[in-house]
Design a protein around this motif. Sequence first.
Motif, PDB file in Angstrom:
ATOM      1  N   ILE A   1     -17.901   1.832   1.054  1.00  0.00           N
ATOM      2  CA  ILE A   1     -17.363   1.158   2.239  1.00  0.00           C
ATOM      3  C   ILE A   1     -16.117   1.885   2.743  1.00  0.00           C
ATOM      4  CG2 ILE A   1     -16.245  -0.955   3.057  1.00  0.00           C
ATOM      5  CD1 ILE A   1     -18.117  -2.485   1.101  1.00  0.00           C
ATOM      6  N   LEU A   2     -15.239   2.272   1.822  1.00  0.00           N
ATOM      7  CA  LEU A   2     -14.025   2.974   2.213  1.00  0.00           C
ATOM      8  C   LEU A   2     -14.350   4.321   2.859  1.00  0.00           C
ATOM      9  CD1 LEU A   2     -11.761   2.180  -0.859  1.00  0.00           C
ATOM     10  CD2 LEU A   2     -11.277   1.558   1.515  1.00  0.00           C
ATOM     11  N   ALA A   3     -15.345   5.018   2.329  1.00  0.00           N
ATOM     12  CA  ALA A   3     -15.733   6.303   2.910  1.00  0.00           C
ATOM     13  C   ALA A   3     -16.175   6.117   4.363  1.00  0.00           C
ATOM     14  CB  ALA A   3     -16.848   6.941   2.086  1.00  0.00           C
ATOM     15  N   SER A   4     -16.936   5.056   4.620  1.00  0.00           N
ATOM     16  CA  SER A   4     -17.380   4.772   5.980  1.00  0.00           C
ATOM     17  C   SER A   4     -16.210   4.395   6.876  1.00  0.00           C
ATOM     18  CB  SER A   4     -18.413   3.641   5.973  1.00  0.00           C
ATOM     19  OG  SER A   4     -18.804   3.302   7.286  1.00  0.00           O
ATOM     20  N   LEU A   5     -15.284   3.579   6.362  1.00  0.00           N
ATOM     21  CA  LEU A   5     -14.125   3.155   7.151  1.00  0.00           C
ATOM     22  C   LEU A   5     -13.202   4.328   7.454  1.00  0.00           C
ATOM     23  CD1 LEU A   5     -13.330  -0.235   5.370  1.00  0.00           C
ATOM     24  CD2 LEU A   5     -14.256   0.070   7.682  1.00  0.00           C
ATOM     25  N   VAL A   6     -13.082   5.254   6.504  1.00  0.00           N
ATOM     26  CA  VAL A   6     -12.280   6.458   6.745  1.00  0.00           C
ATOM     27  C   VAL A   6     -12.939   7.296   7.829  1.00  0.00           C
ATOM     28  CG1 VAL A   6     -11.561   8.666   5.749  1.00  0.00           C
ATOM     29  CG2 VAL A   6     -11.206   6.545   4.471  1.00  0.00           C
TER      30      VAL A   6
ATOM     31  N   PRO B   1     -18.013  -4.441  -6.303  1.00  0.00           N
ATOM     32  CA  PRO B   1     -18.054  -3.380  -7.317  1.00  0.00           C
ATOM     33  C   PRO B   1     -17.322  -2.132  -6.830  1.00  0.00           C
ATOM     34  CG  PRO B   1     -20.222  -4.374  -7.035  1.00  0.00           C
ATOM     35  CD  PRO B   1     -19.365  -4.914  -5.941  1.00  0.00           C
ATOM     36  N   LYS B   2     -16.783  -1.396  -7.765  1.00  0.00           N
ATOM     37  CA  LYS B   2     -16.012  -0.203  -7.415  1.00  0.00           C
ATOM     38  C   LYS B   2     -16.857   0.794  -6.639  1.00  0.00           C
ATOM     39  CE  LYS B   2     -12.956   3.237  -9.553  1.00  0.00           C
ATOM     40  NZ  LYS B   2     -12.384   3.701 -10.845  1.00  0.00           N
ATOM     41  N   SER B   3     -18.118   0.942  -7.024  1.00  0.00           N
ATOM     42  CA  SER B   3     -18.996   1.892  -6.331  1.00  0.00           C
ATOM     43  C   SER B   3     -19.230   1.461  -4.886  1.00  0.00           C
ATOM     44  CB  SER B   3     -20.333   2.017  -7.061  1.00  0.00           C
ATOM     45  OG  SER B   3     -20.976   0.745  -7.145  1.00  0.00           O
ATOM     46  N   SER B   4     -19.379   0.146  -4.676  1.00  0.00           N
ATOM     47  CA  SER B   4     -19.568  -0.358  -3.315  1.00  0.00           C
ATOM     48  C   SER B   4     -18.298  -0.183  -2.491  1.00  0.00           C
ATOM     49  CB  SER B   4     -19.961  -1.833  -3.343  1.00  0.00           C
ATOM     50  OG  SER B   4     -21.202  -2.012  -3.994  1.00  0.00           O
ATOM     51  N   ALA B   5     -17.150  -0.459  -3.111  1.00  0.00           N
ATOM     52  CA  ALA B   5     -15.877  -0.293  -2.419  1.00  0.00           C
ATOM     53  C   ALA B   5     -15.680   1.154  -1.990  1.00  0.00           C
ATOM     54  CB  ALA B   5     -14.718  -0.741  -3.307  1.00  0.00           C
ATOM     55  N   PHE B   6     -16.079   2.089  -2.860  1.00  0.00           N
ATOM     56  CA  PHE B   6     -15.943   3.513  -2.535  1.00  0.00           C
ATOM     57  C   PHE B   6     -16.789   3.879  -1.317  1.00  0.00           C
ATOM     58  CE2 PHE B   6     -17.314   7.934  -2.899  1.00  0.00           C
ATOM     59  CZ  PHE B   6     -16.083   8.580  -2.967  1.00  0.00           C
TER      60      PHE B   6
ATOM     61  N   SER C   1      -5.612   9.770  -3.815  1.00  0.00           N
ATOM     62  CA  SER C   1      -6.804   8.910  -3.677  1.00  0.00           C
ATOM     63  C   SER C   1      -6.446   7.452  -3.431  1.00  0.00           C
ATOM     64  CB  SER C   1      -7.699   9.035  -4.919  1.00  0.00           C
ATOM     65  OG  SER C   1      -8.162  10.360  -5.064  1.00  0.00           O
ATOM     66  N   ARG C   2      -5.447   7.229  -2.625  1.00  0.00           N
ATOM     67  CA  ARG C   2      -5.076   5.880  -2.211  1.00  0.00           C
ATOM     68  C   ARG C   2      -5.451   5.675  -0.753  1.00  0.00           C
ATOM     69  NH1 ARG C   2      -0.928   3.310  -5.605  1.00  0.00           N
ATOM     70  NH2 ARG C   2      -0.703   4.570  -7.491  1.00  0.00           N
ATOM     71  N   TYR C   3      -5.440   4.420  -0.323  1.00  0.00           N
ATOM     72  CA  TYR C   3      -5.937   4.094   1.017  1.00  0.00           C
ATOM     73  C   TYR C   3      -4.931   3.246   1.780  1.00  0.00           C
ATOM     74  CZ  TYR C   3     -10.345   5.768  -0.898  1.00  0.00           C
ATOM     75  OH  TYR C   3     -11.320   6.540  -1.476  1.00  0.00           O
ATOM     76  N   VAL C   4      -4.813   3.568   3.092  1.00  0.00           N
ATOM     77  CA  VAL C   4      -3.922   2.819   3.970  1.00  0.00           C
ATOM     78  C   VAL C   4      -4.652   2.539   5.285  1.00  0.00           C
ATOM     79  CG1 VAL C   4      -1.801   3.795   3.021  1.00  0.00           C
ATOM     80  CG2 VAL C   4      -2.945   4.942   4.914  1.00  0.00           C
TER      81      VAL C   4
ATOM     82  N   GLY D   1       0.803  -1.205   0.000  1.00  0.00           N
ATOM     83  CA  GLY D   1       0.000   0.000   0.000  1.00  0.00           C
ATOM     84  C   GLY D   1       0.840   1.259   0.000  1.00  0.00           C
ATOM     85  N   PRO D   2       0.213   2.432  -0.078  1.00  0.00           N
ATOM     86  CA  PRO D   2      -1.232   2.678  -0.182  1.00  0.00           C
ATOM     87  C   PRO D   2      -1.819   2.144  -1.488  1.00  0.00           C
ATOM     88  CG  PRO D   2      -0.044   4.674   0.462  1.00  0.00           C
ATOM     89  CD  PRO D   2       0.978   3.691   0.015  1.00  0.00           C
ATOM     90  N   HIS D   3      -3.074   1.660  -1.402  1.00  0.00           N
ATOM     91  CA  HIS D   3      -3.716   1.009  -2.533  1.00  0.00           C
ATOM     92  C   HIS D   3      -4.740   1.916  -3.201  1.00  0.00           C
ATOM     93  CE1 HIS D   3      -1.897  -2.818  -1.424  1.00  0.00           C
ATOM     94  NE2 HIS D   3      -2.308  -2.622  -0.185  1.00  0.00           N
ATOM     95  N   ARG D   4      -4.845   1.812  -4.523  1.00  0.00           N
ATOM     96  CA  ARG D   4      -5.846   2.553  -5.274  1.00  0.00           C
ATOM     97  C   ARG D   4      -7.224   1.930  -5.081  1.00  0.00           C
ATOM     98  NH1 ARG D   4      -3.883   2.316 -11.277  1.00  0.00           N
ATOM     99  NH2 ARG D   4      -3.839   0.126 -10.635  1.00  0.00           N
ATOM    100  N   LEU D   5      -8.247   2.746  -5.263  1.00  0.00           N
ATOM    101  CA  LEU D   5      -9.625   2.265  -5.138  1.00  0.00           C
ATOM    102  C   LEU D   5      -9.871   1.073  -6.062  1.00  0.00           C
ATOM    103  CD1 LEU D   5     -12.622   2.414  -4.313  1.00  0.00           C
ATOM    104  CD2 LEU D   5     -12.906   4.199  -6.055  1.00  0.00           C
TER     105      LEU D   5
END
Length: 262
Positions: free
Chosen positions: A60-65, A53-58, A76-79, A39-43
Amino acid sequence: MPSNAEESSGSARTGRSSAAGSAAEKSLRVLEAVAAPGGPHRLTDVAAAAAVPKSSAFRILASLVDQGFVRQAPESRYVVGPRLRALSALVDGGEPAGVGRVLDELRRTTGQTVHLALHSGETITYIRKLEGDQPFRTASRVGMRMPLHTTAIGKGVLAHLPAGEVTGLVAATGLPGRTPNTLTTPQALYTQLAAVRSLGYAIDDEENEPTIRCIGAAVLGPSGRPVGGISVTTVTFLVSREEIESYAPALRAAAEALAPLL
């Protein structure tokens, strides 16, 4: 002919090649993908690894952030975020070698309570707390999330973030007051952040909680960006502001020692 329930169950067992699974399962797979090496990993990569799906991942990631389990990095990467790191420490007691030694040395030098926190979005999250020798205990705990503008560690972090990012955070949070001493206007905060950059430390003088006074400093990553901070916490009726500021050299030394470890 199988029932609808059987069809649903069979679909869910088809594996990670589909978007099957409950919301909890998808969230855990996304979290697992973020925590994977490299990481950091791209969406796009997180969505592919988690098989959602990418939309679902987005979403979920928003909630986790928002919850502090994931942190959004540049481009726009995630760690992994501070709450997940804190949870990991609670589970196995593990931490980078040397962190405990640095924290304990600061506690022994000052005799006061020491906190280590990591930064994520609009908050910091405590990941370590060492009680001091004083006859009092603070209400803070590992895993607690705190505002940036009211805490010594938070102001230390803000002082080392890009100006545009600080402006955005101030606009997003609105600088709510927690005590009569809280800095609730942008100009008052910006003036103090300039002083923090000059001094190398920040003071929380009953700004987050009545009778609690702290001195804190940011812990910087390799790029100079703050990853979190360290603080010494006291009570106002036992330790004066002048005395707590005398801890600054030991605090700055501890922050510098922690930088390569975090």
